[in-house]
Design an enzyme around this catalytic site. Structure first.
Site, PDB file in Angstrom:
ATOM      1  N   HIS A  67      -9.713  -3.746   5.650  1.00 38.87           N
ATOM      2  CA  HIS A  67      -9.034  -2.470   5.951  1.00 38.87           C
ATOM      3  C   HIS A  67      -9.999  -1.419   6.506  1.00 38.87           C
ATOM      4  CE1 HIS A  67      -5.235  -3.737   4.060  1.00 38.87           C
ATOM      5  NE2 HIS A  67      -6.014  -4.352   3.189  1.00 38.87           N
ATOM      6  N   ASN A 140       0.814  -3.133   1.391  1.00 41.51           N
ATOM      7  CA  ASN A 140       0.750  -3.567   2.783  1.00 41.51           C
ATOM      8  C   ASN A 140       2.102  -3.340   3.446  1.00 41.51           C
ATOM      9  OD1 ASN A 140      -1.906  -4.487   2.991  1.00 41.51           O
ATOM     10  ND2 ASN A 140      -1.418  -6.508   2.220  1.00 41.51           N
TER      11      ASN A 140
END
Ligand code: NDP
Length: 517
Positions: A67, A140
């Site tokens: 990320h 997510n």
């Protein structure tokens, strides 16, 4: 030509127009180093040059291992429905309650400067600053994940990064791991479907993904899945457009979010929950704590909770978006975890990652700091930049009136199942169905999306050794024979005749499901 936004909003404005060193000594010349004569060399007493260089050398903190590329925005969350029967969290105590939020979207596998429009899950993390502390929903844009045991997390992520030898991305590493880990099939199917490349951050759903819990005032526990449904509508990019954008506008999603918010088009998400009473955990046909499974909407309908709206971009990307540290263990009283193994792995590893990446006192940084009153006996550590609680006692219990516990906030005990099992390492693949849900997803995709999904998989799987292709095709076939068939068609190879002409094709024909050749 765009102007650079001046210091405004919440940012710290310079306190003077006079340029100074870090220690406040006014600077007389910021253009020329101190040199022995006009042609140099530079002398060691140019402290100003060395301060500038040293500061510059230390500008980067380690990027997130996953990320790394992200976009953040401030906003607020509004409670629109009464869910007090499920939770005693004060945030949800009445309709109309509101709190400030910070949300960060991200891709997963790429580095900090990588392109936004890649096929990759997207991180969707929100920090809710409430009167009972910070609640972080760190999920997510997909309701499931590739693995169900955190012991495999590092292995899995290595396959999404670069090959150790040549530093290239590798389809072989990914499919090798996936084909040997059939629990990944559900997430792989979503990844290669249309939703694998969202059109920016505004047009995708978010999911808490894990099973969490809510606890009401009577102490009853409910397991929940969090859903954030985009009010902008789902919009995805076709692979051809995504590839062009990756070259021409690699920061596409950051730009899209920034421009929308600056224009006053504030994106919002309807926040919902699926609820499973504690008594039902042994009745559900799957393990309700398995991160590779969804709870079918038909059995566990979505219940409205509130609305998340993003309405302000950070004043400073590094201070806010880069230093934001989300942690799934940040839950409120009236909320809890679940026996989800992946969640438990994250409860430990997220704060550990922040301590490494940002430092021991990362929770004190303005973007991460609680906005309610709070106190404890943690002290010192590098970069302790608040008052470190002054001369107050640093131990507990103490007789000086320092902060003390309150038993009403003790975590509620929970059970993993009605049958108590021994502690040990259990084979998570034993008796687990890794195929029905990916098959369900495949069957609900429209025709054109089926073909695009098969083509996208073939494009990637086709780069791998035959033995990996064969093993992975056997998984797709178990999900749905039509799934494997279309991938083999898209592979445009004679290497898998069993799917085109052999017994597999015969099986499909018999079921009346063989698509046109
Ligand atoms: P349902 O028919 O009740 O749910 C289908 C859900 O699938 C939709 O609500 C939507 O989730 C999602 N969906 C719709 N179109 C697509 C698409 N093109 N790509 C990916 N997801 C899509 O059936 P089930 O609940 O039994 O789920 C069937 C499959 O749908 C699952 O195996 C899962 O892969 C997928 N799914 C299910 C979700 C769930 O919470 N039940 C959530 C997301 C996906 P949404 O409304 O969240 O957009």
């Amino acid at each position: 030509m765009a102007e650079i936004k001046g210091t405004s909003g919440n940012g710290q404005k310079p306190s003077t127009q006079l340029l100074t060193t870090n220690q406040g000594r006014p600077v007389g010349d910021n253009q020329n180093s101190v040199t022995a004569g006009r042609r140099g060399p530079i002398t060691l007493d140019d402290f100003q040059l060395f301060e500038k260089m040293a500061q510059f050398n230390r500008e980067r903190i380690p990027e997130r291992v996953v990320h790394a590329k992200g976009s953040g925005a401030h906003g607020h969350f509004l409670v629109t429905q009464d869910i007090t029967k499920y939770t005693s969290a004060k945030l949800f105590s009445k309709i109309g309650n509101k709190c400030e939020t910070f949300t960060r979207f991200s891709t997963v596998g790429g580095e900090k400067g990588s392109a936004d429009t890649v096929r990759d899950p997207r991180g969707f993390a929100t920090k809710f600053y409430t009167e009972e502390g910070n609640w972080d929903l760190v999920g997510n844009n997909t309701p499931v994940f590739f693995i169900r045991d955190p012991l495999k997390f590092g292995d899995f992520i290595h396959t999404q990064k670069r090959e150790p030898g040549n530093n290239l991305k590798s389809a072989t590493m990914m499919w090798d791991f996936w084909s040997l880990s059939p629990e990944s099939l559900h997430q792989v199917t979503i990844l290669f479907s249309g939703r694998g490349i969202p059109d920016g951050h505004r047009h995708m759903n978010g999911y808490g993904s894990h099973t969490f819990s809510l606890i009401n005032a009577a102490g009853e526990l409910f397991y929940v899945k969090w859903h954030l449904k985009t009010n902008q509508g789902i919009k995805n990019l076709l692979v051809e457009a995504a590839e062009v954008l990756a070259g021409s506008d690699p920061d596409y999603s950051q730009r899209d979010l920034t421009h929308a918010i600056e224009k006053g088009e504030f994106p919002s998400w309807s926040v919902k929950i699926q609820v499973m009473p504690e008594a039902e955990i042994d009745k559900f046909k799957y393990d309700p704590f398995d991160l590779t499974k969804v709870w079918p909407h038909g059995e566990y309908p979505l219940i409205d909770v509130g609305v998340l709206t993003l309405d302000r971009m950070p004043d400073n990307y590094f201070a806010e978006t880069e230093q934001a540290a989300f942690n799934p263990s940040n839950v409120l009283p009236g909320m809890g975890y679940s026996p989800d193994k992946m969640l438990q792995g994250r409860l430990l590893s997220y704060p550990d990652a922040h301590r490494y990446r940002i430092g021991t006192n990362y929770d004190l940084l303005p973007i991460n700091a609680r906005k309610n009153a709070g106190a404890n006996y943690h002290r010192d550590g590098s970069m302790r930049f608040d008052g470190n609680y002054g001369s107050a006692p640093n131990y507990e219990p103490n007789s000086f009136g320092g902060p003390a516990q309150d038993a009403k906030y003790t975590e509620r005990p929970y059970t993993t199942s009605k049958t108590v099992e021994k502690i040990g390492r259990y084979n998570h693949r034993e008796g687990n169905d890794d195929y029905t849900q990916p098959g369900d997803l495949w069957r609900l995709l429209p025709e054109d999306e089926k073909n695009r999904t098969a083509k996208a998989i073939a494009g990637s799987l086709g780069q791998t050794p035959l033995r990996i292709q064969k093993l992975q095709l056997s998984h797709f076939k178990k999900a749905d024979p039509d799934f494997a068939y279309r991938i083999v068609k898209a592979l445009q190879t004679d290497e898998h005749p069993e799917y085109l002409h052999g017994p597999d094709a015969a099986e499909l024909t018999a079921a009346g499901r063989l698509p046109e050749k």
